[in-house]
Scaffold this motif. Structure first.
Motif, PDB file in Angstrom:
ATOM      1  N   MET A   1     -28.182 -31.796 159.588  1.00 22.39           N
ATOM      2  CA  MET A   1     -29.103 -32.039 158.491  1.00 22.39           C
ATOM      3  C   MET A   1     -29.881 -33.324 158.760  1.00 22.39           C
ATOM      4  N   THR A   2     -31.139 -33.306 158.452  1.00 16.00           N
ATOM      5  CA  THR A   2     -32.005 -34.459 158.660  1.00 16.00           C
ATOM      6  C   THR A   2     -31.773 -35.488 157.558  1.00 16.00           C
ATOM      7  N   HIS A   3     -31.792 -36.756 157.947  1.00 20.46           N
ATOM      8  CA  HIS A   3     -31.599 -37.861 157.008  1.00 20.46           C
ATOM      9  C   HIS A   3     -32.788 -38.801 157.122  1.00 20.46           C
ATOM     10  N   ALA A   4     -33.288 -39.261 155.969  1.00 17.90           N
ATOM     11  CA  ALA A   4     -34.408 -40.199 155.931  1.00 17.90           C
ATOM     12  C   ALA A   4     -34.025 -41.426 155.115  1.00 17.90           C
ATOM     13  N   ILE A   5     -34.559 -42.557 155.513  1.00 20.23           N
ATOM     14  CA  ILE A   5     -34.369 -43.807 154.780  1.00 20.23           C
ATOM     15  C   ILE A   5     -35.729 -44.245 154.265  1.00 20.23           C
ATOM     16  N   ILE A   6     -35.760 -44.645 153.000  1.00 21.47           N
ATOM     17  CA  ILE A   6     -36.980 -45.147 152.363  1.00 21.47           C
ATOM     18  C   ILE A   6     -36.709 -46.585 151.940  1.00 21.47           C
ATOM     19  N   VAL A   7     -37.526 -47.513 152.406  1.00 31.66           N
ATOM     20  CA  VAL A   7     -37.390 -48.911 152.028  1.00 31.66           C
ATOM     21  C   VAL A   7     -38.552 -49.260 151.114  1.00 31.66           C
ATOM     22  N   GLY A   8     -38.227 -49.480 149.832  1.00 35.01           N
ATOM     23  CA  GLY A   8     -39.249 -49.801 148.846  1.00 35.01           C
ATOM     24  C   GLY A   8     -39.381 -48.697 147.814  1.00 35.01           C
ATOM     25  N   PRO A   9     -40.497 -48.693 147.079  1.00 34.96           N
ATOM     26  CA  PRO A   9     -40.694 -47.681 146.037  1.00 34.96           C
ATOM     27  C   PRO A   9     -40.725 -46.265 146.610  1.00 34.96           C
ATOM     28  N   ASP A  10     -40.327 -45.316 145.801  1.00 35.91           N
ATOM     29  CA  ASP A  10     -40.226 -43.915 146.225  1.00 35.91           C
ATOM     30  C   ASP A  10     -41.559 -43.306 146.653  1.00 35.91           C
ATOM     31  N   ARG A  11     -42.609 -43.485 145.877  1.00 32.62           N
ATOM     32  CA  ARG A  11     -43.956 -42.951 146.139  1.00 32.62           C
ATOM     33  C   ARG A  11     -43.978 -41.430 146.312  1.00 32.62           C
ATOM     34  N   GLY A  12     -42.994 -40.722 145.724  1.00 32.51           N
ATOM     35  CA  GLY A  12     -42.954 -39.264 145.811  1.00 32.51           C
ATOM     36  C   GLY A  12     -42.251 -38.721 147.036  1.00 32.51           C
ATOM     37  N   LEU A  13     -41.753 -39.598 147.882  1.00 27.99           N
ATOM     38  CA  LEU A  13     -41.123 -39.161 149.124  1.00 27.99           C
ATOM     39  C   LEU A  13     -39.794 -38.446 148.913  1.00 27.99           C
ATOM     40  N   GLU A  14     -38.970 -38.939 147.978  1.00 30.48           N
ATOM     41  CA  GLU A  14     -37.645 -38.333 147.791  1.00 30.48           C
ATOM     42  C   GLU A  14     -37.752 -36.862 147.415  1.00 30.48           C
ATOM     43  N   ALA A  15     -38.626 -36.523 146.482  1.00 31.26           N
ATOM     44  CA  ALA A  15     -38.792 -35.120 146.078  1.00 31.26           C
ATOM     45  C   ALA A  15     -39.358 -34.291 147.221  1.00 31.26           C
ATOM     46  N   ALA A  16     -40.320 -34.846 147.943  1.00 32.03           N
ATOM     47  CA  ALA A  16     -40.917 -34.115 149.069  1.00 32.03           C
ATOM     48  C   ALA A  16     -39.886 -33.865 150.166  1.00 32.03           C
ATOM     49  N   LEU A  17     -39.039 -34.832 150.429  1.00 30.17           N
ATOM     50  CA  LEU A  17     -37.994 -34.675 151.443  1.00 30.17           C
ATOM     51  C   LEU A  17     -36.922 -33.699 150.972  1.00 30.17           C
ATOM     52  N   ALA A  18     -36.529 -33.801 149.707  1.00 28.72           N
ATOM     53  CA  ALA A  18     -35.521 -32.891 149.153  1.00 28.72           C
ATOM     54  C   ALA A  18     -35.986 -31.443 149.216  1.00 28.72           C
ATOM     55  N   ALA A  19     -37.284 -31.206 149.056  1.00 29.80           N
ATOM     56  CA  ALA A  19     -37.837 -29.849 149.130  1.00 29.80           C
ATOM     57  C   ALA A  19     -37.623 -29.228 150.510  1.00 29.80           C
ATOM     58  N   HIS A  20     -37.368 -30.073 151.510  1.00 29.27           N
ATOM     59  CA  HIS A  20     -37.106 -29.605 152.881  1.00 29.27           C
ATOM     60  C   HIS A  20     -35.641 -29.824 153.268  1.00 29.27           C
ATOM     61  N   ASP A  21     -34.789 -30.014 152.272  1.00 30.66           N
ATOM     62  CA  ASP A  21     -33.349 -30.228 152.491  1.00 30.66           C
ATOM     63  C   ASP A  21     -33.039 -31.454 153.339  1.00 30.66           C
ATOM     64  N   VAL A  22     -33.868 -32.469 153.213  1.00 30.89           N
ATOM     65  CA  VAL A  22     -33.633 -33.733 153.913  1.00 30.89           C
ATOM     66  C   VAL A  22     -32.903 -34.666 152.946  1.00 30.89           C
ATOM     67  N   THR A  23     -31.776 -35.212 153.384  1.00 29.41           N
ATOM     68  CA  THR A  23     -31.077 -36.191 152.564  1.00 29.41           C
ATOM     69  C   THR A  23     -31.803 -37.530 152.670  1.00 29.41           C
ATOM     70  N   THR A  24     -31.749 -38.291 151.599  1.00 33.39           N
ATOM     71  CA  THR A  24     -32.443 -39.576 151.601  1.00 33.39           C
ATOM     72  C   THR A  24     -31.535 -40.690 151.123  1.00 33.39           C
ATOM     73  N   THR A  25     -31.808 -41.863 151.632  1.00 31.78           N
ATOM     74  CA  THR A  25     -31.208 -43.089 151.140  1.00 31.78           C
ATOM     75  C   THR A  25     -32.372 -44.023 150.873  1.00 31.78           C
ATOM     76  N   ARG A  26     -32.443 -44.520 149.645  1.00 31.60           N
ATOM     77  CA  ARG A  26     -33.511 -45.464 149.318  1.00 31.60           C
ATOM     78  C   ARG A  26     -32.915 -46.852 149.198  1.00 31.60           C
ATOM     79  N   ILE A  27     -33.544 -47.789 149.882  1.00 29.84           N
ATOM     80  CA  ILE A  27     -33.099 -49.177 149.881  1.00 29.84           C
ATOM     81  C   ILE A  27     -34.060 -49.985 149.016  1.00 29.84           C
ATOM     82  N   GLU A  28     -33.503 -50.652 148.026  1.00 33.79           N
ATOM     83  CA  GLU A  28     -34.299 -51.535 147.180  1.00 33.79           C
ATOM     84  C   GLU A  28     -34.692 -52.774 147.987  1.00 33.79           C
ATOM     85  N   THR A  29     -35.760 -53.392 147.586  1.00 31.65           N
ATOM     86  CA  THR A  29     -36.215 -54.601 148.265  1.00 31.65           C
ATOM     87  C   THR A  29     -35.824 -55.824 147.439  1.00 31.65           C
ATOM     88  N   PRO A  30     -35.605 -56.952 148.076  1.00 33.13           N
ATOM     89  CA  PRO A  30     -35.694 -57.202 149.507  1.00 33.13           C
ATOM     90  C   PRO A  30     -34.525 -56.562 150.256  1.00 33.13           C
TER      91      PRO A  30
END
Length: 110
Positions: A1-30
């Motif tokens: 399974m593909t995994h993606a990391i997002i650093v900062g605001p979501d900007r719609g990426l989590e939903a777009a990645l989930a639609a392709h079964d990509v797991t995500t981890t979002r890191i708050e800043t700093p």
């Protein structure tokens, strides 16, 4: 399974990645190198920077995982010191997250 990391605001990426079964981890800043380790960067295929203030993480991420696909998806201009380490730089005002994610997943396959 593909995994993606997002650093900062979501900007719609989590939903777009989930639609392709990509797991995500979002890191708050700093964020720090320890945060990248906690997010399991070694297992990630995609790395999105959505906060321009976090540009210094790009060389760290590249060093920890040389094959990682790194995408700048922030409204700020890409700092020159990281331009050669990015795979793509896109302003979110110009490209929808769903389109960006689809293109990045296709790039991973090729």
């Amino acid at each position: 399974m593909t995994h993606a990391i997002i650093v900062g605001p979501d900007r719609g990426l989590e939903a777009a990645l989930a639609a392709h079964d990509v797991t995500t981890t979002r890191i708050e800043t700093p964020a720090s190198a320890a945060d990248l380790d906690a997010a399991e960067i070694d297992d990630a295929s995609l790395f999105f920077i959505t906060d321009g203030a976090e540009a210094t993480l790009i060389p760290v991420a590249r060093e920890q995982h040389p094959d990682l696909r790194i995408v700048w998806y922030a409204t700020q201009a890409v700092p020159e010191f990281v331009t050669r380490q990015l795979d793509l730089g896109v302003d979110p005002r110009l490209a929808d997250a769903a389109v960006l994610v689809e293109e990045q997943l296709q790039a991973l396959e090729s």
